[in-house]
Design a protein around this motif. Structure first.
Motif, short mmCIF file in Angstrom:
data_model
loop_
_atom_site.label_atom_id
_atom_site.label_comp_id
_atom_site.label_asym_id
_atom_site.label_seq_id
_atom_site.Cartn_x
_atom_site.Cartn_y
_atom_site.Cartn_z
N SER A 21 0.80 -1.39 0.10
CA SER A 21 0.13 0.16 -0.10
C SER A 21 0.93 1.35 -0.21
O SER A 21 1.43 1.47 0.94
CB SER A 21 -1.07 -0.11 1.23
OG SER A 21 -1.65 1.47 1.39
N PRO A 81 -0.32 4.66 -0.02
CA PRO A 81 -0.79 5.60 0.63
C PRO A 81 -0.37 5.23 2.35
O PRO A 81 0.23 6.01 3.06
CB PRO A 81 -2.16 5.39 0.69
CG PRO A 81 -2.48 4.84 -0.77
CD PRO A 81 -1.40 4.02 -0.89
N MET A 82 -0.21 3.92 2.73
CA MET A 82 0.21 3.70 4.04
C MET A 82 1.74 3.91 4.20
O MET A 82 1.84 4.43 5.32
CB MET A 82 0.05 2.20 4.20
CG MET A 82 0.01 1.56 5.71
SD MET A 82 0.49 -0.11 5.48
CE MET A 82 2.18 -0.38 4.94
N GLU A 83 2.39 3.58 3.13
CA GLU A 83 3.90 3.69 3.19
C GLU A 83 4.30 5.41 3.32
O GLU A 83 4.94 5.63 3.93
CB GLU A 83 4.83 3.21 1.97
CG GLU A 83 4.68 1.83 1.81
CD GLU A 83 5.25 0.85 2.72
OE1 GLU A 83 6.13 1.65 3.72
OE2 GLU A 83 5.08 -0.15 3.20
N ILE A 84 3.29 6.30 2.67
CA ILE A 84 3.67 7.35 2.58
C ILE A 84 3.17 7.88 3.99
O ILE A 84 3.76 8.77 4.73
CB ILE A 84 2.57 8.24 1.54
CG1 ILE A 84 3.36 7.93 0.14
CG2 ILE A 84 2.57 9.80 1.88
CD1 ILE A 84 2.50 8.50 -0.94
N ALA A 85 1.84 7.43 4.71
CA ALA A 85 1.40 7.72 5.88
C ALA A 85 2.64 7.35 7.06
O ALA A 85 2.91 8.34 8.10
CB ALA A 85 0.04 7.37 6.26
N CYS A 86 3.19 6.42 6.85
CA CYS A 86 4.28 5.84 7.96
C CYS A 86 5.31 6.93 7.88
O CYS A 86 5.78 7.32 9.01
CB CYS A 86 4.85 4.66 7.41
SG CYS A 86 3.68 3.12 7.65
N ALA A 144 5.19 10.35 6.77
CA ALA A 144 4.97 11.29 7.37
C ALA A 144 4.86 11.21 8.85
O ALA A 144 5.21 12.40 9.54
CB ALA A 144 3.73 11.83 6.54
N PHE A 145 4.41 10.35 9.50
CA PHE A 145 4.12 10.28 10.92
C PHE A 145 5.45 10.03 11.49
O PHE A 145 5.76 10.71 12.47
CB PHE A 145 3.32 8.77 11.00
CG PHE A 145 2.90 8.74 12.21
CD1 PHE A 145 2.15 9.64 13.15
CD2 PHE A 145 3.73 7.82 13.37
CE1 PHE A 145 1.30 9.65 14.40
CE2 PHE A 145 3.24 7.72 14.58
CZ PHE A 145 2.31 8.11 15.26
N LEU A 162 9.78 8.73 3.82
CA LEU A 162 8.62 9.65 3.06
C LEU A 162 8.89 9.58 1.48
O LEU A 162 8.34 9.39 0.58
CB LEU A 162 8.53 10.85 3.73
CG LEU A 162 7.34 11.67 3.34
CD1 LEU A 162 6.07 11.13 3.31
CD2 LEU A 162 7.38 13.20 3.74
N THR A 190 2.17 -2.29 9.67
CA THR A 190 2.71 -1.44 8.79
C THR A 190 4.21 -1.72 8.59
O THR A 190 5.12 -0.91 8.00
CB THR A 190 2.84 0.38 9.44
OG1 THR A 190 3.11 0.08 10.64
CG2 THR A 190 1.22 0.59 9.15
#
Lengths: 182, 510
Positions: free
Chosen positions: A37, A39-44, A46-47, A92, B429
């Motif tokens: 995913s 989007p999930m990798e980008i969210a990780c 960014a977080f 990111l 994740t």
């Protein structure tokens, strides 16, 4: 041994096969590996950047009794935050420009599974919140009945005898044998 | 080690409560091994909540026996349902299940138990003879070396436990950052406490460990569980190996024992990796490599010996250096710290009797586990039919109550639940929990030693002291190796792509 694992019954033997670079005999494929995913990798990423920046900011705000400058109590958490920011930024950028990482080490969650996990978390939180108010012996059987039902237990033996027996066992083990108040 | 310490260490084991602790540990360990999805680290994390009220030897008897017992139980579902009970038994499925399908399940179960016992016992020789010299060497370590040792342990765990080195490093950093909550290890100043008294002594690490290793695994199982029935193989066939089969097992046993001990001594590397390496080595050395993966007794012997021989190596690294040899040992270090015991070089000078007791517990647990698994395997096999809801409810309740008993404070349970939710998000994740726990446990040690080294000698000391420089170099190699391997794979893939494209396009041209 690694802590990871999940339920290997659903993984079949593919981890072994992959790790050994070999195809195991009679492999039963029960597994549904999770989809990669982006989007999930980008969210990780960014977080990670966000949390690291907050760490740097909070580290600089630490109050010390004697100002010495240099390597003081703020230095180490600030260093960790700065390194975390750099690594998070790398994660990111990588997530944006490269394809998402494979996720064959975790299984795809089901809709029913998501509901089950969320309700289990809410039930546990309610149990922990009400335990000090109404007492262990009152709230525990109720929690166990609800949790057993949620996890698929049916029938009076499962929903009555098991929770009652479990509560009694825990109470005897801790309060009577280990002298720990509950 | 003097004779008094040996006598004291052995006499501590004669206490009946230690025997009861071992019986409980054996029962729990075997059950943990049998049920796929429940790992040894999860069980030891759970049990640590219960054992904190016990004396150290009693508590260690429970925890170490769970560690040993899980190594027997996890082979049973591997052989009978082609599903490893814990990751350490992954390689057992390769030949164990085909043997069972050929009607040789009994032989596979008995052979597996015997080589597991022998592997553990051989590896304990490493602990008995190597741990003390290693600890004595580590006693010479100054702040620079201690910091570099922690960095080395952390990077090894990152490189082994994570697919993405960056995510692993971030997980390690998160652990180190969480460890800064509370009092500064040098000046005693409060950090990140925000007026909450409970935070003054830092986050309760047993609660964090139970959350990350125990409840997070449960939540993950709840998320992914799909109902399906796997019928265990019920025809067990003959039990005992013949003389020629014993001879067949000797060579893979010898090779895999060494592989297991070496892999076990590497921080964070455990039975899963050792089992697969042992199986692969034995296949390359075998006269009948074509039988591997199709029910080879040599393959089964190699996998189980290597996986079980990691125990002594992991114990050596943990007790001699204070760096966990595997994830179970990371949890064990948490319990030992609560008992006031700091694993590492000082353990050998301050509590030599305890070191003997630990070795004794491991040896007795291995022998008793063998006897139980030989006598009771038929009964244990029936447990594979236990429905999941009993298991899940039991784990959930034990996580909550076990955590509460560590402090008699509901705050600790909230920390555990939040850690569990964070843990399952991390798992899904791709962030490994191992480095978080290692960072949390070793954070104060790393920070205090680094700051001391820098304040006393300046930054150059980290690279001018040979041991420190060597450990940092090894840490760099540990991080670099997966990246290099990944780059090499990608290059090979790019090279292969045009060839495949060329081959597939040929018919079209025609």
């Amino acid at each position: 041994m690694p802590a990871s694992g999940g339920d290997p019954r659903q993984e079949g033997v593919s981890p072994a096969a992959l790790a050994a670079g070999d195809t195991p005999p009679e492999a039963h494929d029960h597994g549904f590996p999770a989809h990669p995913s982006k989007p999930m990798e980008i969210a990780c990423g960014a977080f990670a950047v966000l949390v690291s920046i907050v760490l740097v900011w909070q580290a600089r705000a630490v109050e010390v009794r004697a100002e010495t400058g240099g390597i003081d109590p703020r230095w180490w958490p600030e260093l960790l935050g700065l390194v975390g920011t750099a690594l998070g930024a790398f994660l990111l950028v990588r997530a944006v420009v490269r394809p998402a990482l494979e996720r064959d080490d975790v299984q795809e969650a089901t809709h029913q599974g998501r509901v089950r996990a969320v309700v289990a978390i809410v039930l546990s939180a309610l149990y922990v919140a009400t335990w000090p108010v109404v007492g262990f012996l009152v709230v525990t059987p109720v929690f166990l009945v609800a949790a057993t039902y949620l996890f698929g237990g049916r029938g009076w033996r499962t929903l009555v005898l098991f929770p009652a027996g479990m509560t009694a066992f825990i109470y005897l083990l801790f309060v009577t044998a280990l002298k720990v108040p509950l | 080690m003097n004779a008094d310490a040996v006598a004291e260490g052995i006499s501590a084991l004669l206490d009946p409560t230690v025997g009861i602790g071992m019986l409980i540990g054996l029962l729990v360990g075997t059950l943990v091994g049998i049920f796929p999805g429940i790992t040894g680290s999860m069980a030891v994390a759970l049990a640590s909540g219960f054992t904190l009220t016990l004396e150290p030897v009693q508590g260690l008897a429970v925890l170490l026996t769970i560690y040993v017992g899980a190594n027997y139980g996890d082979r049973i579902p591997s052989i009978l349902v082609n599903t490893p009970g814990t990751p350490a038994a992954i390689a057992t499925t390769l030949d164990g299940y085909p043997m069972a399908r050929q009607g040789r399940a009994g032989l596979a179960l008995v052979s597996s138990s015997m080589v597991t016992t022998a592997g553990i016992l051989v590896s304990m020789l490493l602990f008995l003879f190597a741990a003390r010299p290693v600890a004595q060497l580590a006693l010479e370590f100054g702040p620079a070396e201690m910091f570099s040792l922690v960095v080395f342990g952390l990077t090894i765990m990152v490189s082994i436990s994570s697919k993405s080195v960056v995510k692993g490093l971030l997980a390690g950093l998160a652990g180190l950052a969480i460890a800064t909550v509370g009092r500064d290890p040098i000046t005693g100043d409060s950090r990140f406490v925000y007026g909450i008294n409970d935070l003054n002594s830092g986050l309760p690490f047993i609660a964090v460990i139970i959350g990350l290793f125990g409840i997070a695994e449960l939540f993950d199982q709840l998320l992914v569980h799909r109902a399906h029935i796997v019928k265990p193989i019920s025809s067990l066939g003959r039990w005992w190996p013949t003389r020629s089969e014993y001879r067949q097992m000797a060579r893979p046993f010898g090779v895999s024992s060494i592989i297991g001990m070496v892999v076990g001594a590497v921080p964070a590397a455990g039975g899963d990796i050792a089992g697969l390496i042992g199986w692969d080595r034995a296949k390359r050395m075998s006269k009948e490599p074509e039988k591997f993966g199709k029910g080879s007794l040599e393959g089964l012997t190699a996998a189980d010996t290597a996986a079980s021989a990691t125990l002594g190596g992991a114990l050596t690294t943990t007790m001699a250096l204070g760096i966990p040899g595997d994830s179970v040992m990371a949890v064990m270090i948490g319990s030992m710290i609560i008992w006031g015991l700091q694993p590492g070089p000082s353990l050998f000078s301050n509590s030599p009797d305890l070191v003997i007791s630990i070795a004794g517990i491991m040896v007795v647990a291995a022998v008793v586990s063998l006897v139980v698994s030989l006598v009771r395997t038929r009964g244990i096999v029936r447990l594979l039919d236990l429905p999941n809801h009993y298991l899940w409810v039991g784990i959930l309740l034990f996580c909550i109550v076990g955590t509460y008993t560590t402090s008699n404070n509901v705050y600790t349970v909230w920390v555990m639940l939040i850690s569990g939710v964070v843990g399952v998000v991390m798992k899904r994740t791709g962030f490994p929990p191992g480095p978080v726990v290692l960072g949390l446990l070793l954070g104060p040690l790393a920070e205090a030693n680094l700051r001391r080294a820098l304040l006393i000698d300046g930054p150059g000391i980290l690279v001018t002291k040979p041991i420190s420089a060597g450990l940092l170099l090894l840490a760099l190699l540990a991080l670099g190796a997966p990246l290099l391997a990944h780059a090499r794979r990608a290059r090979r893939g790019r090279r292969a792509a045009p060839e495949v494209a060329g081959r597939t396009s040929t018919p079209t041209k025609r």
